[in-house]
Design a protein around this motif. Structure first.
Motif, PDB file in Angstrom:
ATOM      1  N   VAL A   1       7.420  -8.399  -8.877  1.00 36.38           N
ATOM      2  CA  VAL A   1       7.661  -8.253  -7.443  1.00 36.38           C
ATOM      3  C   VAL A   1       7.822  -9.629  -6.804  1.00 36.38           C
ATOM      4  N   VAL A   2       8.915  -9.804  -6.101  1.00 34.30           N
ATOM      5  CA  VAL A   2       9.130 -11.015  -5.316  1.00 34.30           C
ATOM      6  C   VAL A   2       8.947 -10.638  -3.851  1.00 34.30           C
ATOM      7  N   TYR A   3       7.958 -11.249  -3.211  1.00 33.95           N
ATOM      8  CA  TYR A   3       7.659 -10.947  -1.809  1.00 33.95           C
ATOM      9  C   TYR A   3       8.006 -12.179  -0.978  1.00 33.95           C
ATOM     10  N   VAL A   4       8.757 -11.978   0.104  1.00 28.98           N
ATOM     11  CA  VAL A   4       9.147 -13.091   0.964  1.00 28.98           C
ATOM     12  C   VAL A   4       8.517 -12.911   2.337  1.00 28.98           C
TER      13      VAL A   4
ATOM     14  N   LEU B   1       2.456  -0.424  -9.433  1.00 28.89           N
ATOM     15  CA  LEU B   1       3.662  -1.254  -9.368  1.00 28.89           C
ATOM     16  C   LEU B   1       3.468  -2.612 -10.030  1.00 28.89           C
ATOM     17  N   LEU B   2       2.415  -3.320  -9.656  1.00 25.95           N
ATOM     18  CA  LEU B   2       2.215  -4.677 -10.170  1.00 25.95           C
ATOM     19  C   LEU B   2       1.706  -4.709 -11.607  1.00 25.95           C
TER      20      LEU B   2
ATOM     21  N   SER C   1       0.806  -1.224   0.000  1.00 22.79           N
ATOM     22  CA  SER C   1       0.000   0.000   0.000  1.00 22.79           C
ATOM     23  C   SER C   1       0.838   1.273   0.000  1.00 22.79           C
ATOM     24  N   LEU C   2       2.121   1.174   0.352  1.00 21.48           N
ATOM     25  CA  LEU C   2       2.988   2.356   0.355  1.00 21.48           C
ATOM     26  C   LEU C   2       3.938   2.387  -0.834  1.00 21.48           C
ATOM     27  N   LEU C   3       3.758   1.450  -1.739  1.00 15.02           N
ATOM     28  CA  LEU C   3       4.529   1.428  -2.979  1.00 15.02           C
ATOM     29  C   LEU C   3       3.672   2.020  -4.102  1.00 15.02           C
TER      30      LEU C   3
END
Length: 206
Positions: free
Chosen positions: A37-40, A31-32, A25-27
């Motif tokens: 985007v790789v989220y871990v 973006l997508l 929400s702060l990017l």
């Protein structure tokens, strides 16, 4: 030099890799639509332990603050980069987006070659078994600790980090069990269950 502003980041030639701790929400809202985007995600109990040691290394918390005190800061959202579950669940909402690869730290530890193949496929890159083996060796925690580009030794040299510890610690999953007593374990179970009650998000078995 680490980029310190959006302008400096924009001037980095493409393709570029940008690491962020910010929630979705702060990017940038688009973006997508434009970026992979790789989220871990990681078990919050292990996150709390890791973050506790990070705070001590950065001298953010005083030496008299034990882990139990920090854990209560963590679950009541009184630390930076929280709240934990809002952060993770925001990303999970995009699990089916073509440009989102959602990974679990525990799966990476369990089968790093498989994770490397997933990431390569996500970025439409071909990779040989030899390259996979080289990456596995490069990413081995013992080699990571020696890697000056990630171990932050310069931060200690300049006095920004305490010398009583390392930025790269153990790199394992399930280490939280060494820090939690029965009361904290029950508290964590209830806290996790409450936040996951109305979701299909589940942590992998560790």
């Amino acid at each position: 030099m680490i980029p310190l502003s959006v302008k400096e980041i924009q001037n980095i030639p493409s393709p570029r890799f940008i690491k962020s701790h910010l929630p979705v929400s702060l990017l940038p809202p688009s973006l997508l639509d434009t970026t992979k985007v790789v989220y871990v995600a990681r078990d919050p109990r292990d996150v709390a332990v890791s973050f506790y040691h990070h705070h001590k290394l950065m001298r953010v918390i005083t030496a008299d603050k034990d882990f139990k005190t920090f854990w209560n800061y963590f679950i009541t959202n009184k630390i930076l980069w929280g709240p934990y579950f809002e952060h993770v669940l925001e990303a999970w909402e995009h699990i089916n987006d073509d440009n989102m690869l959602f990974l679990f730290y525990e799966d990476m530890i369990k089968d790093l070659p498989k994770t490397i193949k997933l990431v390569a496929k996500f970025f439409s890159k071909s990779i040989t078994e030899e390259e996979i083996n080289r990456l596995v060796d490069h990413l081995d925690i013992d080699n990571f600790k020696k890697n000056k580009s990630v171990n932050m030794k310069d931060m200690q040299k300049f006095g920004l980090f305490s010398k009583d510890g390392d930025f790269i610690r153990k790199g394992k999953s399930g280490g939280w069990r060494e820090y939690f007593d029965e009361e904290m374990t029950a508290q964590a179970d209830e806290w996790i269950a409450t936040h996951l009650r109305d979701t299909d998000f589940r942590f992998p078995d560790c």
